[in-house]
Write a protein that holds these residues in place. Structure first.
Motif, short mmCIF file in Angstrom:
data_model
loop_
_atom_site.label_atom_id
_atom_site.label_comp_id
_atom_site.label_asym_id
_atom_site.label_seq_id
_atom_site.Cartn_x
_atom_site.Cartn_y
_atom_site.Cartn_z
N VAL A 178 -11.79 18.69 -7.82
CA VAL A 178 -10.64 18.61 -6.91
C VAL A 178 -9.55 19.54 -7.43
CG1 VAL A 178 -8.86 17.13 -5.93
CG2 VAL A 178 -11.15 16.23 -6.31
N HIS A 179 -8.92 20.27 -6.53
CA HIS A 179 -7.78 21.09 -6.92
C HIS A 179 -6.80 21.13 -5.77
CE1 HIS A 179 -9.31 24.37 -4.37
NE2 HIS A 179 -10.49 24.11 -4.88
N GLY A 180 -5.54 21.33 -6.10
CA GLY A 180 -4.52 21.49 -5.07
C GLY A 180 -3.98 20.22 -4.48
N LEU A 181 -4.42 19.05 -4.97
CA LEU A 181 -3.96 17.76 -4.45
C LEU A 181 -3.46 16.88 -5.58
CD1 LEU A 181 -6.85 16.82 -1.97
CD2 LEU A 181 -4.60 17.67 -1.35
N ALA A 182 -2.56 15.97 -5.23
CA ALA A 182 -2.10 14.96 -6.19
C ALA A 182 -1.64 13.74 -5.40
CB ALA A 182 -0.96 15.49 -7.06
N VAL A 183 -1.79 12.58 -6.02
CA VAL A 183 -1.34 11.32 -5.43
C VAL A 183 -0.21 10.77 -6.28
CG1 VAL A 183 -1.97 8.93 -4.90
CG2 VAL A 183 -3.55 10.79 -4.36
N VAL A 184 0.89 10.40 -5.64
CA VAL A 184 1.97 9.68 -6.33
C VAL A 184 1.85 8.22 -5.90
CG1 VAL A 184 4.45 9.40 -6.56
CG2 VAL A 184 3.46 11.69 -6.47
N ALA A 185 1.48 7.37 -6.86
CA ALA A 185 1.06 6.00 -6.55
C ALA A 185 2.20 5.00 -6.77
CB ALA A 185 -0.13 5.62 -7.42
N ILE A 186 2.49 4.25 -5.72
CA ILE A 186 3.40 3.11 -5.87
C ILE A 186 2.54 1.97 -6.42
CG2 ILE A 186 4.98 1.54 -4.67
CD1 ILE A 186 5.32 3.72 -2.54
N ASP A 187 2.44 1.94 -7.75
CA ASP A 187 1.50 1.04 -8.42
C ASP A 187 2.24 -0.15 -9.03
OD1 ASP A 187 2.87 2.33 -10.43
OD2 ASP A 187 1.13 3.38 -11.24
N GLU A 188 1.50 -0.99 -9.73
CA GLU A 188 2.09 -2.19 -10.32
C GLU A 188 3.16 -1.83 -11.35
OE1 GLU A 188 -1.48 -4.11 -11.69
OE2 GLU A 188 -1.45 -5.52 -10.00
N ARG A 189 2.93 -0.75 -12.10
CA ARG A 189 3.93 -0.35 -13.11
C ARG A 189 5.23 0.09 -12.44
NH1 ARG A 189 5.00 4.06 -16.43
NH2 ARG A 189 3.35 5.36 -15.56
N THR A 190 5.12 0.67 -11.24
CA THR A 190 6.33 1.06 -10.52
C THR A 190 7.20 -0.15 -10.23
OG1 THR A 190 5.23 2.98 -9.52
CG2 THR A 190 7.19 2.11 -8.40
N PHE A 191 6.59 -1.21 -9.73
CA PHE A 191 7.36 -2.42 -9.43
C PHE A 191 7.98 -2.99 -10.69
CE2 PHE A 191 4.60 -2.28 -5.71
CZ PHE A 191 5.50 -2.57 -4.69
N SER A 192 7.23 -2.97 -11.79
CA SER A 192 7.73 -3.53 -13.05
C SER A 192 8.89 -2.69 -13.59
CB SER A 192 6.60 -3.59 -14.06
OG SER A 192 7.07 -4.00 -15.31
N GLU A 193 8.73 -1.36 -13.59
CA GLU A 193 9.74 -0.50 -14.20
C GLU A 193 11.00 -0.39 -13.36
OE1 GLU A 193 10.11 4.08 -15.87
OE2 GLU A 193 8.20 3.00 -15.97
N LEU A 194 10.81 -0.29 -12.03
CA LEU A 194 11.99 -0.17 -11.16
C LEU A 194 12.65 -1.52 -10.90
CD1 LEU A 194 10.78 2.42 -8.49
CD2 LEU A 194 11.91 2.81 -10.68
N ASP A 195 11.95 -2.61 -11.23
CA ASP A 195 12.48 -3.97 -11.06
C ASP A 195 13.01 -4.15 -9.63
OD1 ASP A 195 13.11 -6.56 -11.71
OD2 ASP A 195 15.09 -6.05 -12.51
N THR A 196 12.16 -3.83 -8.67
CA THR A 196 12.55 -3.97 -7.27
C THR A 196 11.40 -4.56 -6.48
OG1 THR A 196 13.49 -2.79 -5.38
CG2 THR A 196 11.76 -1.66 -6.61
N ARG A 197 11.67 -4.92 -5.24
CA ARG A 197 10.66 -5.53 -4.40
C ARG A 197 10.32 -4.61 -3.23
NH1 ARG A 197 12.58 -11.59 -3.04
NH2 ARG A 197 10.45 -11.62 -2.23
N TRP A 198 9.19 -4.90 -2.63
CA TRP A 198 8.73 -4.12 -1.47
C TRP A 198 9.27 -4.75 -0.20
CZ3 TRP A 198 6.68 0.53 -1.25
CH2 TRP A 198 6.09 0.96 -0.07
N PRO A 199 9.72 -3.97 0.79
CA PRO A 199 9.77 -2.50 0.79
C PRO A 199 10.96 -1.96 0.01
CG PRO A 199 10.59 -3.36 2.87
CD PRO A 199 10.11 -4.55 2.10
N PHE A 200 10.80 -0.77 -0.58
CA PHE A 200 11.88 -0.14 -1.32
C PHE A 200 13.00 0.28 -0.36
CE2 PHE A 200 8.71 1.69 -4.64
CZ PHE A 200 8.53 0.42 -5.16
N ARG A 201 14.22 0.35 -0.89
CA ARG A 201 15.31 0.93 -0.11
C ARG A 201 15.00 2.40 0.16
NH1 ARG A 201 21.24 -0.34 -2.31
NH2 ARG A 201 21.59 1.15 -0.62
#
Length: 577
Positions: A44-67
């Motif tokens: 695979v080349h030329g692509l990337a995924v930015v994942a709203i993963d479990e660590r995101t919720f933990s680190e940002l200390d916020t709930r879904w949906p994000f502001r």
């Protein structure tokens, strides 16, 4: 020679009948999954995924949906990192409750330019309400709304993407067009195209939303790439079974990324033309009688089997190069032709044993006739096995029926697909199959069990799971998970592994609540039946300790709906209801 012409005509007639069978279509689709597995993970080349993963919720200390200001910050980060194209797999069809947040998102989209905004809604004519509609999108840096839905196939699988959905072009089509490499209409088969899955989870480079937002991932990883932003956290339930090699479950953003890859590669997996499929099918079917005629019945059949193996190998080589040729129908045709030819030849050589020949032909016909009943037979055997265990401590055995239907309704209430809910319904009947090995004096004891007796009783969990282990059947694999985990507790105090929270599979959490609720309502050797009100109160009191609170809420919603509809469930929820 006349006999062989009759054999060929009969085989071609059988092929025509089998070609219309939905069972054959399912087999062909499964063969595609197998070809992906054999091909393995691809570059695979030329692509990337930015994942709203479990660590995101933990680190940002916020709930879904994000502001929406958070999403605006992410767009600015991606623009600064030099992303070639941004695809945002988050729904923005309705205004939020903060106008300044909406304006911040709108401005960030305009700054980024040509952002593809995924949506699952349209007005049926290609129009959407994303960021206020088409005119607002055009003014926001030429942003484009695109459909993010995929067609589900047998078993809830995703194998293809559409060119458009209710008039709205799909994300892969729009992305390829914006990148200057549009997909030609003739590269779609009836408006759909096979997704060229590159591999299992993580094959496409994936970075945590939190890392990108905090600046820990930048131009080195994202510059010049098409970046897909979306939710991968299991709690958001955007995970689906697919044809990808390796693990068979991918998150929504990863499926979109594979679809985009496919569109940018001009839909490389193309079915061969219909006339080629016909020639391959008829040609392979004709090989069987020819081999039997030249080599005799025994050597001819072995040579025919070898020809079938060679054909399957060639189908794989063709698939690796982008040509999708049929497997199921040609192989079935070859098998039928070999069978018919061998029988005809044997009948001619050993005519004196005609009765045996007729018996074999009848047996062959009976086997073919019952093939379509295999799925129903499996379910019947599952239920009989479950009842064999259940009848030892329940006079009627109706407990498993009530629990299975309740599990299905709760699963649907939690948002599981109808196919997943139906599979859980059938799998849940085996939750206590391990009780087959529990002695009657313990199973039917009216009083409290001793510690030693309780230890014996608890063994039914692991024994039931071991009984169901190592099956190729998806139904029995789900049943194994249920049998092994339905006595785990949300707070980690259950058994046998003392799993806690979402470490307990969702199937086990659902069955745990439904099993206990039904058991409370019905008389057992060690207890009297409770009222519905008492059982509800007990379930509510155990939420957060014994049970997953979200599953408890779903159960209560199901019970309330049943109450409103007058208890229409064909298996009574309570005795006499």
């Amino acid at each position: 020679m006349t006999r062989w012409l009759i054999v060929l005509a009969g085989c071609f007639g059988l092929l025509a009948a089998v070609a219309a069978s939905p069972l054959l279509d399912r087999t062909e689709q499964s063969s595609l999954d197998g070809r992906f597995a054999v091909r393995g993970t691809q570059a695979v080349h030329g692509l990337a995924v930015v994942a709203i993963d479990e660590r995101t919720f933990s680190e940002l200390d916020t709930r879904w949906p994000f502001r929406r200001t958070v999403h605006a910050q992410m767009l600015d980060r991606l623009r600064a990192a030099g992303a070639r194209q941004v695809v945002y797999d988050v729904q923005f069809t309705e205004p939020s409750d903060r106008e300044d947040d909406d304006l911040a998102l709108y401005d960030a989209v305009a700054r980024t330019k040509h952002v593809v905004l995924a949506t699952g809604e349209s007005d049926g004519h290609g129009g959407t309400r994303v960021l206020g509609g088409e005119q607002s999108l055009a003014e926001a840096g030429g942003a484009v709304a695109a459909a993010s839905t995929f067609p589900y196939e047998e078993g809830g699988m995703i194998r293809r993407y559409r060119r458009d959905d209710t008039g709205l072009a799909t994300v892969p089509v729009v992305t390829a067009r914006l990148l200057g490499d549009p997909v030609a209409a003739d590269r779609f088969d009836d408006g759909k195209a096979l997704i060229d899955f590159r591999g299992g989870p993580g094959t496409i480079p994936t970075y945590s939303f939190a890392d990108v937002l905090r600046g820990r991932v930048g131009a080195a990883q994202l510059g010049g790439r098409t970046v897909i932003v979306g939710a991968t956290a299991p709690a958001l339930q955007d995970v689906h079974p697919v044809s990808a090699p390796g693990e068979a479950m991918l998150s929504g953003p990863e499926i979109l990324a594979n679809g985009i890859w496919t569109a940018l590669a001009d839909n490389p997996l193309q079915p061969v033309p219909g006339w080629v499929r016909l020639l391959l099918t008829l040609g392979l079917a004709a090989v069987g009688p020819l081999l039997v005629l030249v080599l005799g019945p025994v050597r001819g059949v072995f040579a025919g089997l070898l020809a079938g193996a060679v054909y399957v190998a060639l189908a794989q080589l063709a698939f690796d190069r982008g040509a999708v040729i049929p497997v199921a129908l040609p192989v079935v045709g070859l098998a039928a032709a070999l069978s018919a030819s061998a029988l005809a030849s044997a009948a001619a050589v050993i005519a004196a044993r005609g009765r045996v020949t007729r018996y074999n032909a009848e047996l062959e016909f009976a086997v073919l006739e019952r093939t379509a009943e295999l799925a129903e037979t499996q379910l019947d055997l599952v239920r009989r096995l479950a009842r064999a265990a259940e009848l030892r401590d329940d006079d009627t055995g109706d407990h498993i029926e009530r629990v299975s239907r309740l599990c299905r309704e709760v699963a649907l209430e939690l948002g599981l697909s109808p196919s997943a809910a139906e599979q859980l319904r059938h799998a849940s009947v085996l939750h206590d199959v391990g009780k087959i090995g529990v002695p009657d004096d313990i199973l039917r004891k009216p009083g409290r069990l001793t510690d030693d007796e309780m230890a014996v009783m608890r063994r039914h969990v692991s024994e039931g799971a071991e009984l169901l282990a190592d099956s190729d059947s998806g139904l029995l694999r789900t049943a194994e998970v249920v049998a092994r985990t339905h006595h785990e507790r949300w707070d980690g105090s259950g058994y046998p592994k003392r799993l806690a929270g979402e470490a307990i599979p969702l199937e086990g959490r659902i069955v745990a609540v439904c099993d206990v609720f039904d058991a409370l309502l019905h008389e057992r050797p060690y207890k009297s039946a409770w009222t519905i009100a008492e059982a509800r109160a007990e379930i509510i009191a155990s939420a957060g300790s014994h049970f997953d609170p979200r599953v408890v809420d779903a159960l209560l919603a199901v019970l309330d709906r049943r109450d409103r509809e007058g208890g229409r469930d064909p298996v009574p929820l309570t005795p006499g209801s």
